[in-house]
Design an enzyme around this catalytic site. Structure first.
Site, PDB file in Angstrom:
ATOM      1  N   CYS A   1       0.332   3.656   3.246  1.00 40.34           N
ATOM      2  CA  CYS A   1       0.702   3.244   4.595  1.00 40.34           C
ATOM      3  C   CYS A   1       1.970   3.976   5.029  1.00 40.34           C
ATOM      4  O   CYS A   1       2.697   4.523   4.198  1.00 40.34           O
ATOM      5  CB  CYS A   1       0.926   1.723   4.631  1.00 40.34           C
ATOM      6  SG  CYS A   1      -0.593   0.772   4.943  1.00 40.34           S
TER       7      CYS A   1
ATOM      8  N   GLN B   1      -9.216  13.312  -1.558  1.00 40.18           N
ATOM      9  CA  GLN B   1      -8.442  14.079  -2.517  1.00 40.18           C
ATOM     10  C   GLN B   1      -8.884  15.529  -2.481  1.00 40.18           C
ATOM     11  O   GLN B   1      -9.971  15.851  -2.003  1.00 40.18           O
ATOM     12  CB  GLN B   1      -8.641  13.513  -3.931  1.00 40.18           C
ATOM     13  CG  GLN B   1      -8.215  12.052  -4.060  1.00 40.18           C
ATOM     14  CD  GLN B   1      -8.420  11.502  -5.471  1.00 40.18           C
ATOM     15  OE1 GLN B   1      -7.806  11.965  -6.410  1.00 40.18           O
ATOM     16  NE2 GLN B   1      -9.309  10.534  -5.591  1.00 40.18           N
TER      17      GLN B   1
ATOM     18  N   CYS C   1       0.831  -1.209   0.000  1.00 49.35           N
ATOM     19  CA  CYS C   1       0.000   0.000   0.000  1.00 49.35           C
ATOM     20  C   CYS C   1       0.861   1.253   0.000  1.00 49.35           C
ATOM     21  O   CYS C   1       1.658   1.463   0.918  1.00 49.35           O
ATOM     22  CB  CYS C   1      -0.926   0.015   1.216  1.00 49.35           C
ATOM     23  SG  CYS C   1      -1.834   1.572   1.377  1.00 49.35           S
TER      24      CYS C   1
ATOM     25  N   HIS D   1      -6.649   2.070   1.397  1.00 43.65           N
ATOM     26  CA  HIS D   1      -6.247   2.845   2.574  1.00 43.65           C
ATOM     27  C   HIS D   1      -7.101   4.126   2.631  1.00 43.65           C
ATOM     28  O   HIS D   1      -7.249   4.812   1.630  1.00 43.65           O
ATOM     29  CB  HIS D   1      -4.757   3.199   2.454  1.00 43.65           C
ATOM     30  CG  HIS D   1      -4.171   3.672   3.739  1.00 43.65           C
ATOM     31  ND1 HIS D   1      -3.210   2.958   4.435  1.00 43.65           N
ATOM     32  CD2 HIS D   1      -4.412   4.778   4.475  1.00 43.65           C
ATOM     33  CE1 HIS D   1      -2.877   3.625   5.531  1.00 43.65           C
ATOM     34  NE2 HIS D   1      -3.604   4.733   5.577  1.00 43.65           N
TER      35      HIS D   1
ATOM     36  N   ASN E   1     -13.736   9.511  -2.447  1.00 43.57           N
ATOM     37  CA  ASN E   1     -14.376   8.365  -3.084  1.00 43.57           C
ATOM     38  C   ASN E   1     -14.085   7.178  -2.185  1.00 43.57           C
ATOM     39  O   ASN E   1     -12.928   6.821  -2.003  1.00 43.57           O
ATOM     40  CB  ASN E   1     -13.781   8.093  -4.469  1.00 43.57           C
ATOM     41  CG  ASN E   1     -13.773   9.320  -5.359  1.00 43.57           C
ATOM     42  OD1 ASN E   1     -14.658  10.173  -5.255  1.00 43.57           O
ATOM     43  ND2 ASN E   1     -12.783   9.426  -6.230  1.00 43.57           N
TER      44      ASN E   1
ATOM     45  N   HIS F   1      -4.317   1.182   7.967  1.00 45.39           N
ATOM     46  CA  HIS F   1      -4.774   0.757   6.643  1.00 45.39           C
ATOM     47  C   HIS F   1      -6.228   0.301   6.647  1.00 45.39           C
ATOM     48  O   HIS F   1      -6.933   0.456   5.643  1.00 45.39           O
ATOM     49  CB  HIS F   1      -3.873  -0.392   6.149  1.00 45.39           C
ATOM     50  CG  HIS F   1      -4.189  -0.878   4.761  1.00 45.39           C
ATOM     51  ND1 HIS F   1      -3.700  -0.252   3.631  1.00 45.39           N
ATOM     52  CD2 HIS F   1      -4.936  -1.916   4.312  1.00 45.39           C
ATOM     53  CE1 HIS F   1      -4.136  -0.893   2.546  1.00 45.39           C
ATOM     54  NE2 HIS F   1      -4.879  -1.914   2.933  1.00 45.39           N
TER      55      HIS F   1
ATOM     56  N   HIS G   1      -8.519   7.487   2.439  1.00 47.67           N
ATOM     57  CA  HIS G   1      -7.954   8.747   1.956  1.00 47.67           C
ATOM     58  C   HIS G   1      -8.992   9.508   1.139  1.00 47.67           C
ATOM     59  O   HIS G   1      -9.976   8.940   0.663  1.00 47.67           O
ATOM     60  CB  HIS G   1      -6.729   8.480   1.077  1.00 47.67           C
ATOM     61  CG  HIS G   1      -7.060   7.887  -0.258  1.00 47.67           C
ATOM     62  ND1 HIS G   1      -7.484   6.583  -0.416  1.00 47.67           N
ATOM     63  CD2 HIS G   1      -7.072   8.424  -1.505  1.00 47.67           C
ATOM     64  CE1 HIS G   1      -7.714   6.344  -1.698  1.00 47.67           C
ATOM     65  NE2 HIS G   1      -7.475   7.439  -2.384  1.00 47.67           N
TER      66      HIS G   1
END
Lengths: 328, 328
Positions: free
Chosen positions: A35, A151, A32, A147, A136, A96, A149
């Site tokens: 991470c 944007q 990942c 993981h 998303n 994660h 997150h």
């Protein structure tokens, strides 16, 4: 290739970023890139062993501060220009397997503060006109990195949907002298579609929900953008948002996929009287195991069809949000 | 519940049809409601043992000619009205396992003739302003019935996306005196993004493609709608369309999912000088096993991101369409 082409048949720009075809696609957890970089492990995007929140430039950006010259020459009919802008990644936690719905209010608060700072910083770029944080979440909406997150995109213009929102707001303001979102808050707060009531923000299923379990989070008072909110308002937004996301998981009984976006004022100083900070959260789920797809009517008509009454969705989500325990 | 609610924050109507939550969902082939009614078998939507093409009212319509009174009262801010309109189903063949890409040119021609007749008939309803034939094909776009079929919606207004198309066309016409699609055809026909060239229609990847392998099919001459085309033009459209769909399957190597929609003039007689008949075909595929999802930038920005160059997509599809054998 990182360029924008104008669609003269719809008066919209479309962005092409062909290098994104090679972006990291559902890597194994051990590989990942979001991470922490652990001793003896691979070097990830975050050169730390632990972190709370990390923000950095997207390695596969759609918009670039140094876009190459376009592949094709523009014409009067179809102008083409380099796709200028910023694409940042915001990693919500170094865990994660966590999700924004379970990291707790304190971490969501840190995210809200981060959004506010990045919107101010990116919006200060004179070539940027609109900054939009979004998330998303989940394979059902096509996420390629699991993981947790989000944007942040900083666009060189006001994108089509916010542009239509501002145009609708200007028409309403011209007709009534008021901000349309202020009128929406007055009509919706405390009503049958309210989901979570905070001191500074209110969450509800809008009466015109495009997605069956859409929840919008509106600032109660007129405030154009996140950097202009008070510290107390940002803390309240974190409490409301954390409860809505936890309520989704409680209602659906699984980690809910969704798209979430922040709408606010253009960063060029315009349209402040009709720009009213709000979030839209759109899960694709329409029932147990069933996904709401955007099909012919939505794609070619722009005409959304929904098969859950907003009042019923709100009742279900309001109960789930009241029942759920949200970690501090 | 079959009602429309106005979204004053985007100046759009959203349609609610809650009975659609119970619509037939991926039935087994033996229980397919679109198959012929065979001796000893279940009674389907089509009371015939064999048929070429069948058209009938959708049993789970979004729009209705007799919509019930709305669930909630409208307000000045959020007007609510019964969702008037027509929703028809068009079954392309009595062969459950066929697709429009392999039924042959003659059957596609019959479909084009059927579209033309239904557009004329439904458009004659004075309460209808826009008629849009479309097809949603494949599980990747959420299809719940696998038997090859499309739909025709007759809306009580011009839906948002065609309305934006007409507005863009009016601006272009005011500035140049020409139809923007006529200019597009002049610029694209015979160029690097052309995919299939017919005598009356030309198919190409538009320079601003929203989907990686989008193909639009434009009438070469200015014609506002299907019922106004010549018999020769409709036969040509069938040849071009059948080749494009067969070319997709040839290029991707599997039965390609797509959304396809027909854009034409409003049926109230307006905007004829800027309405130019064309089809948009949008497969969700962006590469082997990879789907283009509409995520944050598209959903909240309305800003499409594409990661395949239209020139490359066109080259690939042009070759596949040239190589493929299309059944007569």
């Amino acid at each position: 290739m990182s360029e924008r082409r104008y669609d003269p048949t719809h008066d919209e720009w479309v962005t092409f970023a062909t290098h994104r075809q090679d972006r990291t696609y559902k890597p194994a957890a051990a590989a990942c890139p979001l991470c922490p970089t652990r001793p003896g492990g691979p070097e990830t995007e975050v050169p730390r062993e632990h972190f709370d929140i990390a923000v950095f430039d997207n390695r596969f950006p759609s918009l670039s501060t140094r876009p190459p010259a376009p592949d094709v020459a523009g014409t009067d009919l179809v102008p083409v220009e380099p796709a200028y802008g910023h694409c940042e990644v915001v990693v919500f936690t170094d865990d994660h397997d966590a999700t924004l719905a379970d990291v707790g209010v304190a971490r969501v608060h840190l995210l809200v503060e981060t959004w506010a700072r990045r919107v101010a910083d990116l919006g200060a770029d004179p070539r940027v006109r609109y900054v939009m944080p979004f998330e998303n979440k989940g394979e059902a909406v096509g996420v390629t990195l699991h993981h947790p997150h989000g944007q942040i995109y900083a666009y060189p213009d006001v994108p089509p949907r916010p542009a239509r929102e501002l145009a609708a707001g200007r028409r309403h303001h011209a007709a009534t002298g008021r901000c349309v979102f202020c009128d929406v808050v007055a009509a919706e707060a405390g009503g049958p579609r309210e989901v979570v009531a905070g001191d500074h923000f209110v969450a509800g299923v809008p009466p015109w929900a495009r997605f069956p379990y859409e929840v919008d989070v509106w600032a109660r008072e007129h405030v154009p953008s996140l950097p202009e909110t008070s510290a107390a308002a940002r803390a309240d937004l974190a409490r409301v948002l954390a409860r809505v996301l936890a309520g989704y998981d409680r209602y659906f009984g699984f980690s809910t996929s969704y798209l979430m976006g922040v709408h606010a004022a253009p960063t060029d100083g315009g349209d402040r009287d009709v720009s009213h900070l709000h979030l839209e959260i759109c899960p694709p789920h329409r029932g147990a195991g069933k996904i709401k797809y955007l099909a012919g009517s939505e794609t070619f008509g722009g005409a959304f069809l929904t098969d859950v009454a907003p009042e019923l969705a709100a009742q279900r989500l309001r109960q789930a949000c009241a029942d759920v325990e949200v970690p501090a």
